[in-house]
Design an enzyme around this catalytic site. Structure first.
Site, PDB file in Angstrom:
ATOM      1  N   HIS A   1      71.884 -43.570 -68.530  1.00 38.82           N
ATOM      2  CA  HIS A   1      70.614 -44.135 -68.721  1.00 38.82           C
ATOM      3  C   HIS A   1      69.487 -43.732 -67.926  1.00 38.82           C
ATOM      4  O   HIS A   1      69.760 -43.454 -66.997  1.00 38.82           O
ATOM      5  CB  HIS A   1      70.873 -45.846 -68.531  1.00 38.82           C
ATOM      6  CG  HIS A   1      72.003 -46.302 -69.507  1.00 38.82           C
ATOM      7  ND1 HIS A   1      71.232 -47.010 -70.490  1.00 38.82           N
ATOM      8  CD2 HIS A   1      73.275 -46.331 -69.635  1.00 38.82           C
ATOM      9  CE1 HIS A   1      72.766 -47.260 -71.283  1.00 38.82           C
ATOM     10  NE2 HIS A   1      73.643 -46.836 -70.627  1.00 38.82           N
TER      11      HIS A   1
ATOM     12  N   ASN B   1      96.904 -37.700 -73.160  1.00 36.39           N
ATOM     13  CA  ASN B   1      97.846 -38.701 -72.855  1.00 36.39           C
ATOM     14  C   ASN B   1      97.141 -40.196 -73.120  1.00 36.39           C
ATOM     15  O   ASN B   1      95.732 -40.252 -73.464  1.00 36.39           O
ATOM     16  CB  ASN B   1      98.266 -38.589 -71.181  1.00 36.39           C
ATOM     17  CG  ASN B   1      99.798 -39.179 -71.325  1.00 36.39           C
ATOM     18  OD1 ASN B   1     100.117 -40.241 -71.662  1.00 36.39           O
ATOM     19  ND2 ASN B   1     100.197 -38.411 -70.421  1.00 36.39           N
TER      20      ASN B   1
END
Length: 184
Positions: free
Chosen positions: A118, A88
């Site tokens: 990270h 969607n």
């Protein structure tokens, strides 16, 4: 071996590394441009949207698979979609670490799939872990799937959940973090 494959094997990269910038940023730019084009194409022009989506995914767009714009996929070369996948609107896939979505998967609006993280002690260093969504899984609206997760066959993930660990086949999971609440 290229940066994408090295990262898939577990190597971390400083985002200032020349090879990283050339290979990854080149793909980010290519995909960003194509996503922008897809998102600006008249929604009634299904043929043009499909052509651009196929280009985004390196020519791989299986029969029956449908992505509803707008969408954002940052590394289309690292995404594999099976047959009869439905996504969607407002799908976001950060796929540097590789995303595999098998046949028959349904993705609700605003689903986020994130393979990248990270290093906390050096935020300029990125690491990736592959995500796999197995056959016929159903991912509810606004679900976030984090690096390294596998979602099992026929699993259902409830709206708004944050999936931080693997979900077994034939289970319903929900919450933050998502946890299995029942077997199907």
């Amino acid at each position: 071996m290229n940066v994408f494959e090295e990262m898939r094997q577990g190597k971390a990269y400083d985002i200032r590394n020349k090879d990283y910038q050339e290979q990854v940023h080149g793909e980010l730019d290519r995909c960003g441009c194509l996503c922008q084009q897809i998102n600006l194409t008249d929604i009634r022009d299904k043929e043009e949207i499909r052509r651009k989506e196929k280009e985004l995914l390196g020519g791989r767009l299986e029969e029956g698979t449908y992505l509803t714009p707008p969408l954002q996929i940052d590394c289309g070369c690292r995404v594999s979609l099976g047959r009869n996948v439905f996504a969607n609107h407002n799908l976001t896939i950060m796929s540097l670490g590789t995303v595999t979505i098998e046949d028959g998967v349904m993705l609700g609006p605003e689903v986020g799939i994130f393979t990248v993280n990270h290093e906390p002690k050096n935020i300029r260093t990125v690491m990736t872990k592959e995500i796999r969504i197995k056959k016929n899984a159903w991912i509810g609206a606004r679900v976030s799937i984090l690096p390294g997760v596998t979602i099992g066959e026929n699993a259902i993930i409830g709206t708004g959940s944050i999936v931080t660990k693997d979900i077994p086949d034939n289970c319903v999971a929900l919450g933050n973090p998502a946890r299995v609440i029942k077997k199907i």
